[in-house]
Design a protein around this motif. Structure first.
Motif, PDB file in Angstrom:
ATOM      1  N   SER A 118       0.293  -1.077  -0.231  1.00  0.00           N
ATOM      2  CA  SER A 118      -0.207   0.181  -0.095  1.00  0.00           C
ATOM      3  C   SER A 118       0.754   1.141  -0.372  1.00  0.00           C
ATOM      4  CB  SER A 118      -0.942   0.173   0.812  1.00  0.00           C
ATOM      5  OG  SER A 118      -1.363  -1.371   1.438  1.00  0.00           O
ATOM      6  N   MET A 119       1.899   1.433   0.986  1.00  0.00           N
ATOM      7  CA  MET A 119       2.965   2.674   1.166  1.00  0.00           C
ATOM      8  C   MET A 119       3.777   2.341  -0.916  1.00  0.00           C
ATOM      9  SD  MET A 119       2.228   4.295   3.978  1.00  0.00           S
ATOM     10  CE  MET A 119       0.907   3.512   3.445  1.00  0.00           C
ATOM     11  N   LEU A 120       4.058   1.448  -1.151  1.00  0.00           N
ATOM     12  CA  LEU A 120       4.512   1.713  -2.376  1.00  0.00           C
ATOM     13  C   LEU A 120       3.453   1.782  -3.833  1.00  0.00           C
ATOM     14  CD1 LEU A 120       7.600   1.020  -3.950  1.00  0.00           C
ATOM     15  CD2 LEU A 120       6.335  -1.497  -4.221  1.00  0.00           C
ATOM     16  N   MET A 121       2.584   1.252  -3.416  1.00  0.00           N
ATOM     17  CA  MET A 121       1.674   2.017  -4.650  1.00  0.00           C
ATOM     18  C   MET A 121       1.019   3.560  -3.921  1.00  0.00           C
ATOM     19  SD  MET A 121       1.215  -0.010  -6.262  1.00  0.00           S
ATOM     20  CE  MET A 121      -0.174   0.377  -7.845  1.00  0.00           C
ATOM     21  N   PHE A 122       1.419   3.873  -2.584  1.00  0.00           N
ATOM     22  CA  PHE A 122       0.821   5.321  -2.631  1.00  0.00           C
ATOM     23  C   PHE A 122       1.740   6.062  -3.383  1.00  0.00           C
ATOM     24  CE2 PHE A 122       1.660   9.106   0.513  1.00  0.00           C
ATOM     25  CZ  PHE A 122       0.485   9.918  -0.202  1.00  0.00           C
ATOM     26  N   LEU A 123       2.927   5.444  -3.055  1.00  0.00           N
ATOM     27  CA  LEU A 123       4.239   6.343  -3.591  1.00  0.00           C
ATOM     28  C   LEU A 123       4.722   6.987  -5.246  1.00  0.00           C
ATOM     29  CD1 LEU A 123       7.507   5.054  -0.583  1.00  0.00           C
ATOM     30  CD2 LEU A 123       6.163   7.169  -1.519  1.00  0.00           C
ATOM     31  N   LEU A 124       4.002   5.240  -5.690  1.00  0.00           N
ATOM     32  CA  LEU A 124       4.015   5.737  -7.095  1.00  0.00           C
ATOM     33  C   LEU A 124       2.964   6.615  -8.073  1.00  0.00           C
ATOM     34  CD1 LEU A 124       4.603   1.229  -7.939  1.00  0.00           C
ATOM     35  CD2 LEU A 124       6.479   3.693  -8.186  1.00  0.00           C
ATOM     36  N   ARG A 152       2.861  19.165  -9.275  1.00  0.00           N
ATOM     37  CA  ARG A 152       4.190  18.392  -8.920  1.00  0.00           C
ATOM     38  C   ARG A 152       5.106  18.554  -8.540  1.00  0.00           C
ATOM     39  NH1 ARG A 152       4.905  23.284 -12.114  1.00  0.00           N
ATOM     40  NH2 ARG A 152       6.310  24.518 -11.578  1.00  0.00           N
ATOM     41  N   TRP A 153       4.922  19.501  -7.404  1.00  0.00           N
ATOM     42  CA  TRP A 153       5.364  19.273  -5.924  1.00  0.00           C
ATOM     43  C   TRP A 153       5.754  18.332  -5.343  1.00  0.00           C
ATOM     44  CZ3 TRP A 153       2.145  19.779  -2.217  1.00  0.00           C
ATOM     45  CH2 TRP A 153       0.460  20.214  -2.359  1.00  0.00           C
ATOM     46  N   ILE A 154       3.996  17.581  -5.729  1.00  0.00           N
ATOM     47  CA  ILE A 154       3.694  16.405  -4.486  1.00  0.00           C
ATOM     48  C   ILE A 154       5.052  15.578  -4.466  1.00  0.00           C
ATOM     49  CG2 ILE A 154       2.021  15.507  -6.072  1.00  0.00           C
ATOM     50  CD1 ILE A 154      -0.125  15.508  -3.562  1.00  0.00           C
ATOM     51  N   GLY A 155       4.768  14.926  -5.850  1.00  0.00           N
ATOM     52  CA  GLY A 155       6.000  14.236  -5.296  1.00  0.00           C
ATOM     53  C   GLY A 155       6.949  13.949  -4.608  1.00  0.00           C
ATOM     54  N   ALA A 156       7.743  14.564  -4.115  1.00  0.00           N
ATOM     55  CA  ALA A 156       8.702  15.533  -3.133  1.00  0.00           C
ATOM     56  C   ALA A 156       8.134  14.935  -2.100  1.00  0.00           C
ATOM     57  CB  ALA A 156       9.542  17.165  -3.169  1.00  0.00           C
ATOM     58  N   LEU A 157       7.009  15.038  -1.670  1.00  0.00           N
ATOM     59  CA  LEU A 157       6.405  15.431  -0.376  1.00  0.00           C
ATOM     60  C   LEU A 157       5.643  13.811  -0.139  1.00  0.00           C
ATOM     61  CD1 LEU A 157       4.187  18.270   0.004  1.00  0.00           C
ATOM     62  CD2 LEU A 157       6.386  18.055   1.218  1.00  0.00           C
ATOM     63  N   GLY A 158       5.900  12.825  -1.103  1.00  0.00           N
ATOM     64  CA  GLY A 158       5.424  11.281  -1.310  1.00  0.00           C
ATOM     65  C   GLY A 158       6.159  10.657   0.338  1.00  0.00           C
ATOM     66  N   PRO A 159       7.762  10.761  -0.232  1.00  0.00           N
ATOM     67  CA  PRO A 159       8.172   9.753   1.061  1.00  0.00           C
ATOM     68  C   PRO A 159       7.885  10.194   2.754  1.00  0.00           C
ATOM     69  CG  PRO A 159       9.734  10.858  -1.053  1.00  0.00           C
ATOM     70  CD  PRO A 159       8.185  11.008  -0.991  1.00  0.00           C
ATOM     71  N   ILE A 160       7.795  11.885   2.736  1.00  0.00           N
ATOM     72  CA  ILE A 160       7.190  12.393   4.184  1.00  0.00           C
ATOM     73  C   ILE A 160       5.705  12.342   3.914  1.00  0.00           C
ATOM     74  CG2 ILE A 160       6.975  14.763   5.564  1.00  0.00           C
ATOM     75  CD1 ILE A 160       8.859  15.648   3.230  1.00  0.00           C
ATOM     76  N   ALA A 215       4.226   9.261   3.429  1.00  0.00           N
ATOM     77  CA  ALA A 215       4.292   7.798   3.334  1.00  0.00           C
ATOM     78  C   ALA A 215       4.955   7.639   5.085  1.00  0.00           C
ATOM     79  CB  ALA A 215       5.196   6.704   2.630  1.00  0.00           C
ATOM     80  N   CYS A 216       5.573   8.037   5.374  1.00  0.00           N
ATOM     81  CA  CYS A 216       6.083   8.131   6.582  1.00  0.00           C
ATOM     82  C   CYS A 216       5.517   8.373   7.919  1.00  0.00           C
ATOM     83  CB  CYS A 216       7.219   8.999   7.617  1.00  0.00           C
ATOM     84  SG  CYS A 216       8.789   8.371   6.277  1.00  0.00           S
ATOM     85  N   VAL A 217       4.688   9.694   6.934  1.00  0.00           N
ATOM     86  CA  VAL A 217       3.477  10.554   8.240  1.00  0.00           C
ATOM     87  C   VAL A 217       2.295   9.064   8.934  1.00  0.00           C
ATOM     88  CG1 VAL A 217       1.745  12.479   8.553  1.00  0.00           C
ATOM     89  CG2 VAL A 217       4.092  12.736   8.279  1.00  0.00           C
ATOM     90  N   ILE A 218       1.681   8.869   7.626  1.00  0.00           N
ATOM     91  CA  ILE A 218       0.530   8.328   7.625  1.00  0.00           C
ATOM     92  C   ILE A 218       0.370   6.821   8.117  1.00  0.00           C
ATOM     93  CG2 ILE A 218      -0.675   6.571   6.151  1.00  0.00           C
ATOM     94  CD1 ILE A 218      -0.641   8.444   4.021  1.00  0.00           C
ATOM     95  N   GLY A 219       2.203   5.490   7.500  1.00  0.00           N
ATOM     96  CA  GLY A 219       2.857   5.051   8.619  1.00  0.00           C
ATOM     97  C   GLY A 219       2.257   4.978   9.673  1.00  0.00           C
TER      98      GLY A 219
END
Length: 349
Positions: free
Chosen positions: A271-277, A290-298, A300-304
């Motif tokens: 689920s986290m992997l699909m969210f990042l992709l 387009r800036w949202i791609g850079a916030l993806g890892p952050i 994902a960490c917060v959601i997890g």
């Protein structure tokens, strides 16, 4: 060219006269190619001459501030730093890096086979040192995947049984002493490598990398990326398998341990992997976000973190890092900082 003299004293050439029928072979006057190593030696000679001229000029013209800035490059950019224009954006960049580097450093520590707190030491302290002593704006400082992989594989070959340690943060009782010895050897390697890198940086031997071919570097990096990626599959699948070095061994242990599949961990990981992709694809197609791609890892960490805390998923089969030791280990602190500082000192040369 052979010539002969006729009776009248005139010289007659035996060679055909230059004209339309003359054949000019391309290799007849082709310049002789110089050996490949000659270019390297010429580059080294040029570098020595430039360094000598620059050094003599520095002794003649450098002021006290210039010498201080040579040892502390931060003085150069602090003098021209525009607080109103740069401070806000630098704070945002620092916060983003801080959010990213915590899980990243812990993951790299796991790849190296040491407790997660070691990754935090290697993530934060070198950044502080480099801010004062560094001069490159493009160089990435901190633990990296390839270095972690090399350290992990090297130490495991030195300590039989270390590949059976599943969680360096809380090893099984029979592996506590082995994990402590493993940590000590990692610190020793960091110290030795830091000494060598410092020597390479001081002597300005960075030109040695010119002798590494592009194909070797590309192949090594690609192979390391594949091995690292495959070694992390077990965490998504919930496997408990020993650490191995090669790709075929990794595939073999994953197949053999398929009975230990944990569907809860697999669902959360995928689920986290699909969210990042998905965020990456969205940032490519929609220019406004387009800036949202850079916030993806952050994100994902917060959601997890929120999902684990709110749903108490750690009590329902989802593994977590658990407790990280508080405070600082001075020995680890010094050696890890020295190691990464020496690495960037070598790189900037």
């Amino acid at each position: 060219m052979h010539r002969r003299t006729s009776g009248g004293g005139q010289t007659d050439s035996m060679a055909p006269a230059a004209g339309k029928n003359t054949i000019n072979f391309p290799w007849a006057h082709a310049p002789k190619a110089s050996p490949s190593y000659q270019e390297e030696f010429d580059g080294i000679k040029s570098w020595v001459e430039k360094t000598r001229d620059r050094g003599s000029k520095a002794f003649r013209e450098y002021t006290l501030f210039d010498w201080c800035a040579w040892f502390l490059p931060c003085l150069t950019w602090l003098r021209t730093y525009k607080i109103k224009e740069y401070l806000l954006w630098d704070l945002l960049a620092g916060i983003s890096v801080g959010f990213m580097i915590v899980p990243q450093g812990m993951s790299y520590a796991n790849i190296a086979g040491v407790p997660s707190v070691y990754g935090l030491y290697g993530a934060f302290l070198p950044l502080m040192v480099y801010a004062l002593l560094g001069s490159s704006r493009q160089l990435g400082v901190g633990p990296v995947a390839v270095t972690s992989l090399l350290i992990g594989n090297g130490i495991r070959n030195m300590l039989p049984g270390a590949e059976n340690i599943d969680n360096p943060n809380s090893p099984a009782p029979e592996y506590v002493g082995l994990q402590a010895e493993y940590n000590h050897k990692v610190i020793q390697i960091a110290f030795l490598v830091a000494c060598m890198y410092t020597g390479v940086g001081v002597l300005r031997l960075g030109f040695i990398v010119r002798f590494l071919s592009h194909s070797v570097i590309t192949g090594f990096t690609s192979g390391a990326a594949i091995i690292i990626g495959m070694s992390q599959v077990r965490y998504i699948l919930g496997y408990k398998v020993p650490r191995v070095d090669t790709l075929q061994e990794t595939i073999q242990v994953l197949v053999d341990a398929r009975a230990g599949f944990q569907w809860k961990e697999c669902i959360m990981g995928l689920s986290m992997l699909m969210f990042l992709l998905s965020l990456r694809q969205l940032s490519k197609r929609a220019q406004k976000v387009r800036w949202i791609g850079a916030l993806g890892p952050i994100l994902a960490c917060v959601i997890g973190i929120v999902a684990v805390v709110a749903g108490k998923l750690d009590k329902k089969g989802i593994k977590i890092v658990k407790t990280i030791p508080q405070g600082t280990n001075l020995t680890v602190l010094v050696f890890v900082t020295f190691f990464h500082s020496a690495c960037w000192l070598h790189c900037v040369q």
